[in-house]
Design a protein around this motif. Sequence first.
Motif, PDB file in Angstrom:
ATOM      1  N   GLU A  67      -8.512  -2.598   7.759  1.00  0.00           N
ATOM      2  CA  GLU A  67      -8.431  -1.235   8.282  1.00  0.00           C
ATOM      3  C   GLU A  67      -8.815  -1.184   9.762  1.00  0.00           C
ATOM      4  O   GLU A  67      -8.223  -0.445  10.546  1.00  0.00           O
ATOM      5  CB  GLU A  67      -9.349  -0.302   7.478  1.00  0.00           C
ATOM      6  N   SER A 108     -10.025  -4.626   0.976  1.00  0.00           N
ATOM      7  CA  SER A 108     -10.649  -3.358   0.591  1.00  0.00           C
ATOM      8  C   SER A 108      -9.998  -2.759  -0.645  1.00  0.00           C
ATOM      9  O   SER A 108     -10.674  -2.164  -1.487  1.00  0.00           O
ATOM     10  CB  SER A 108     -10.571  -2.355   1.749  1.00  0.00           C
ATOM     11  N   ASP A 109      -8.666  -2.910  -0.760  1.00  0.00           N
ATOM     12  CA  ASP A 109      -7.985  -2.301  -1.905  1.00  0.00           C
ATOM     13  C   ASP A 109      -8.247  -3.050  -3.210  1.00  0.00           C
ATOM     14  O   ASP A 109      -7.841  -2.598  -4.279  1.00  0.00           O
ATOM     15  CB  ASP A 109      -6.480  -2.179  -1.647  1.00  0.00           C
ATOM     16  N   GLN A 127     -16.410  -4.502   9.864  1.00  0.00           N
ATOM     17  CA  GLN A 127     -15.654  -3.507   9.101  1.00  0.00           C
ATOM     18  C   GLN A 127     -16.003  -2.124   9.656  1.00  0.00           C
ATOM     19  O   GLN A 127     -16.671  -1.321   9.024  1.00  0.00           O
ATOM     20  CB  GLN A 127     -16.006  -3.606   7.610  1.00  0.00           C
ATOM     21  N   ARG A 129     -14.069   0.422  10.291  1.00  0.00           N
ATOM     22  CA  ARG A 129     -13.412   1.475   9.519  1.00  0.00           C
ATOM     23  C   ARG A 129     -13.485   1.097   8.044  1.00  0.00           C
ATOM     24  O   ARG A 129     -13.116  -0.023   7.668  1.00  0.00           O
ATOM     25  CB  ARG A 129     -11.955   1.642   9.955  1.00  0.00           C
ATOM     26  N   MET A 131     -12.850   2.289   3.837  1.00  0.00           N
ATOM     27  CA  MET A 131     -12.138   3.176   2.922  1.00  0.00           C
ATOM     28  C   MET A 131     -13.124   4.119   2.238  1.00  0.00           C
ATOM     29  O   MET A 131     -14.269   3.741   1.959  1.00  0.00           O
ATOM     30  CB  MET A 131     -11.407   2.348   1.870  1.00  0.00           C
ATOM     31  N   THR A 134     -16.161   3.253  -0.511  1.00  0.00           N
ATOM     32  CA  THR A 134     -16.643   1.872  -0.382  1.00  0.00           C
ATOM     33  C   THR A 134     -18.147   1.792  -0.598  1.00  0.00           C
ATOM     34  O   THR A 134     -18.650   0.880  -1.273  1.00  0.00           O
ATOM     35  CB  THR A 134     -16.282   1.301   1.004  1.00  0.00           C
ATOM     36  N   ASP A 158     -14.851   6.620   8.772  1.00  0.00           N
ATOM     37  CA  ASP A 158     -14.139   6.767   7.504  1.00  0.00           C
ATOM     38  C   ASP A 158     -12.649   6.614   7.809  1.00  0.00           C
ATOM     39  O   ASP A 158     -12.089   7.368   8.610  1.00  0.00           O
ATOM     40  CB  ASP A 158     -14.427   8.145   6.902  1.00  0.00           C
ATOM     41  N   ASP A 159     -12.000   5.642   7.185  1.00  0.00           N
ATOM     42  CA  ASP A 159     -10.620   5.321   7.544  1.00  0.00           C
ATOM     43  C   ASP A 159      -9.640   6.429   7.179  1.00  0.00           C
ATOM     44  O   ASP A 159      -8.572   6.533   7.777  1.00  0.00           O
ATOM     45  CB  ASP A 159     -10.195   4.017   6.853  1.00  0.00           C
ATOM     46  N   GLU A 160      -9.991   7.251   6.226  1.00  0.00           N
ATOM     47  CA  GLU A 160      -9.073   8.307   5.792  1.00  0.00           C
ATOM     48  C   GLU A 160      -9.211   9.571   6.641  1.00  0.00           C
ATOM     49  O   GLU A 160      -8.222  10.138   7.104  1.00  0.00           O
ATOM     50  CB  GLU A 160      -9.321   8.644   4.322  1.00  0.00           C
TER      51      GLU A 160
END
Length: 280
Positions: A67, A108-109, A127, A129, A131, A134, A158-160
């Motif tokens: 990310e 991450s996924d 890391q 960013r 998800m 997490t 926060d990546d979102e």
Amino acid sequence: MRSHYWTAVVHGASGISIFNYPKVLDNYSIEAMRIIPYVKKEIETAAPVFMPRPRIIGKIAVLYPYETLRAYMPENFSEWKKQHDFNDFMTWYAGALLTGIPVNIVRSDELSAEFLKQYPVLIIRGQKRVMPGTGEILEQYISAGGILVCSADSFFIDDESNREISFPGFFGAKRGKVIEKGEILSFEKKILPDLQAGISSAGKYGMRLIPEGAQIRCALPDGSPALVKNTCGRGAVYLLGAELETKNISLLLQTICAGAGIKADCLISPEQPGTLAYTE
């Protein structure tokens, strides 16, 4: 590019792939890099033939900062090679490999408390960013007995939502000011010889930590924390603020793993105490 990856798969990656990869990449253009997904498909298709399972299962997992790297859009190939986050991630990955303990890279996924059960130790470096969710997954993993080793240059956004975030509460510490110069780090109870703080590819020496329940395991000359440990359930979080060179990262990871009863299958004695022993 195709022959480079096939050679690495069949014969193994040499030290040049870890320590000198920018020069390896100098031989390739952006056009050559675009073939990587196709080579990956070729290798995966043929893998059952020349890489039969079961393969060695890692005891250390290293989270790939996808990310964070995805958010950086270089203008050209030269700029891509200067990507600080990738360079520093490779330093930690190399340090993990040199422990002699099997290492797997995870995404991450893939993360879930159930998935992480197979790895006694999880490493997170750069890391920035993360998800959503997490932190909750990591807390479950650590509470169940997992060990997290995390660098202070993680958990920024926060990546979102693209919002700024702080360390999860179970880290037991907050971020402080940037460490401005390389200094000698002193370890509590001499769990390691004193080490010189290194410098990252971004030109930083690290970040000071502000404990909020975590124990100081390593300090700068002024007494401020460079490494803290916080217990969470049956596991623990090690948060590293100072930058370290590959050799010293490996020594630190070996010490943390040994404390958890995790050792390499083949032990190699160094010529001098406190130095790194490895074979290639």
